[in-house]
Design an enzyme around this catalytic site. Structure first.
Site: not given
Length: 148
Positions: A37, A78, A130
């Site tokens: 991550c 985005h 997520e």
């Protein structure tokens, strides 16, 4: 949008509104301890907001669905979350864009908006998925500390 049954939160209010939406964003957790991550990667985040209150506004709404969606979607969709310096930081672990901190940030943004409305409802839960197998639930008023 995937259909989901969300954990419910106990609250003392008459009305409860739930709004589902999603946004696509990239992030990284700036710590070697974060493993994979720590590299830039993206998610399609699924959000469920639970907003509650006792009073409706002058149009008969607790809150306008589209307003709360735009508040989050238009800001984060985005984008690279780490670049939103007003909310996230690569220097402060309490502001790394982890799912937990993103859920808390969403809750704070929504509540700031709600505080400006006439009927002042409360954001009582943010459910943030997520991945298909991982999600966070953030409850801003844990312990029942509602001021209205």
């Amino acid at each position: 949008m995937m259909q989901q049954i969300y954990p419910s939160v106990a609250h003392p209010f008459r009305y409860e509104l739930n709004k589902d939406f999603q946004f696509a964003a990239a992030h990284y957790v700036p710590s070697e301890l974060a493993g994979k991550c720590s590299r830039v990667h993206g998610h399609t985040y699924f959000v469920n907001l639970t907003i509650a209150g006792n009073e409706l506004d002058q149009t008969g709404f607790l809150v306008d669905f589209s307003a709360v969606k735009k508040l989050i979607h238009d800001r984060f969709d985005h984008t690279l979350l780490n670049e939103h310096a007003a909310f996230f930081s690569d220097e402060d672990p309490a502001r790394f864009p982890t799912t937990e901190i993103v859920a808390k940030t969403i809750g704070e943004l929504i509540q700031a908006y709600l505080d400006q409305t006439e009927n002042k409802p409360k954001c009582v839960q943010v459910f943030l998925r997520e991945t298909p197998t991982s999600y966070v639930v953030y409850r801003p008023f844990a312990g029942g500390a509602y001021d209205r």
